[in-house]
Design an enzyme around this catalytic site. Structure first.
Site, PDB file in Angstrom:
ATOM      1  N   PRO A   2       0.744  -1.121  -0.017  1.00 39.44           N
ATOM      2  CA  PRO A   2       0.065  -0.107  -0.166  1.00 39.44           C
ATOM      3  C   PRO A   2       0.817   1.314   0.035  1.00 39.44           C
ATOM      4  CG  PRO A   2      -0.891  -1.393   1.596  1.00 39.44           C
ATOM      5  CD  PRO A   2       0.624  -2.178   1.135  1.00 39.44           C
ATOM      6  N   GLU A   3       0.452   2.159  -0.983  1.00 35.65           N
ATOM      7  CA  GLU A   3       1.336   3.478  -0.860  1.00 35.65           C
ATOM      8  C   GLU A   3       0.322   4.567  -1.041  1.00 35.65           C
ATOM      9  OE1 GLU A   3       4.741   3.979  -2.955  1.00 35.65           O
ATOM     10  OE2 GLU A   3       5.319   1.955  -3.076  1.00 35.65           O
ATOM     11  N   LYS A  51      -0.970   7.751   4.159  1.00 32.38           N
ATOM     12  CA  LYS A  51      -1.143   6.105   4.251  1.00 32.38           C
ATOM     13  C   LYS A  51      -2.186   6.036   5.258  1.00 32.38           C
ATOM     14  CE  LYS A  51       3.575   4.976   2.443  1.00 32.38           C
ATOM     15  NZ  LYS A  51       4.805   4.258   2.845  1.00 32.38           N
ATOM     16  N   ASN A 165       7.917   2.464  -0.905  1.00 34.41           N
ATOM     17  CA  ASN A 165       9.057   2.190  -1.338  1.00 34.41           C
ATOM     18  C   ASN A 165       9.029   2.017  -3.115  1.00 34.41           C
ATOM     19  OD1 ASN A 165      11.417   1.188  -0.195  1.00 34.41           O
ATOM     20  ND2 ASN A 165      11.304  -0.827  -0.738  1.00 34.41           N
ATOM     21  N   ARG A 250      13.792  -2.930   2.876  1.00 32.49           N
ATOM     22  CA  ARG A 250      13.239  -1.748   2.056  1.00 32.49           C
ATOM     23  C   ARG A 250      14.029  -2.123   0.750  1.00 32.49           C
ATOM     24  NH1 ARG A 250       9.142   1.375   3.938  1.00 32.49           N
ATOM     25  NH2 ARG A 250       9.690   2.366   5.785  1.00 32.49           N
TER      26      ARG A 250
END
Length: 277
Positions: A2-3, A51, A165, A250
């Site tokens: 999710p972004e 977010k 990311n 990441r």
């Protein structure tokens, strides 16, 4: 993962299903709120903030949730089979006469007074998809620590809210800078266009079922998830490495030819396979 665009879509889906309707079912499966009962109250709206998701409920209450890496909200019609995961992963159920919203694997779930929402989201920088968007403030926040790597600065939600990311890697590629370049070393003309570019990308994707930054039909993303395939610009193999303090994975992707600046040393080995974008 999710972004900001994913959270925006989730908020719209929840708002459409719940807003203006009275809750006939309320089940908060968090020990702290096990006795909380929201039935009989009307859902007023569901608003995204970076977010974060803010579900505002009659009586001055807000249900605050965050998806992080694995969380999701699903909406079901009466009689429809729930398919978001096993029952033990359900953290909250909000039901009306027509729809049921189920939150799976939500790592953050808080019930607070609407007047206290700043406790949950007050630390966030300007929201790329929100009414508070301020490109000058976002750029000022990003440049506050000129020695900080570009990728880390983009992920810091206190600078600007909504980048994760995937967009971090894609933005760095479009800016022709590695994610490890100190943001203060980013050429001034590139830094000046960064906030507008970030907003343009997220806005373009908030209504799309499949995220795309390239505008191409054959390839949706420039670098994220594409190691060791060739760069779409120069055909050099895309590289991947983790970025950050090591507290969480990441995965970061970049082209060593198209993007200028430092990179991990020694260079990471190129995997034989890569995750789907």
């Amino acid at each position: 993962m999710p972004e900001g665009d994913t959270v925006w879509q989730t908020a719209r889906r929840l708002h459409t299903a719940l807003a203006g309707h009275v809750l006939t079912r309320s089940d908060l499966r968090v020990p702290k709120y096990a006795t909380a009962d929201l039935t009989g109250r009307t859902v007023l709206d569901v608003t995204p903030r970076g977010k974060h998701l803010l579900t505002r409920i009659e009586g001055g209450l807000t249900l605050h949730s965050h998806l992080r890496m694995d969380g999701s909200w699903k909406v079901y019609a009466p009689g429809e089979r729930w398919s978001g995961g096993p029952g033990h992963q359900i953290r909250v159920i909000l039901g009306t006469a027509d729809r049921t919203a189920v939150g799976y694997r939500l790592p953050v779930l808080d019930l607070l007074r609407t007047t206290d929402e700043e406790r949950a989201v007050g630390h966030l920088g300007p929201d790329l998809l929100g009414p508070d968007w301020d490109p000058d403030k976002a750029l000022s926040n990003l440049l506050r620590d000129p020695a900080r790597p570009l990728g880390e600065a983009l992920l810091d939600q206190r600078n600007l809210a909504g980048i994760g990311n995937i967009y971090k890697s894609e933005l760095c590629f479009l800016l022709r800078a590695t994610p490890w370049l100190p943001i203060g070393d980013l050429p001034a003309e590139h830094a000046a266009r960064l906030p507008a570019l970030a907003k343009k990308i997220l806005e373009a994707n908030r209504d799309r079922p499949v995220r795309s930054t390239t505008g191409r039909r054959d390839q949706n993303l420039y670098v994220y998830g594409r190691a060791p395939r060739p760069c779409l610009r120069c055909r050099t193999s895309i590289r991947t490495a983790n970025q950050g303090d090591g507290s969480r994975e990441r995965p970061t992707y970049w082209c060593p030819t198209c993007q200028q600046g430092p990179a991990p040393h020694p260079q990471p080995s190129t995997p034989l396979t890569s995750p789907a974008p």
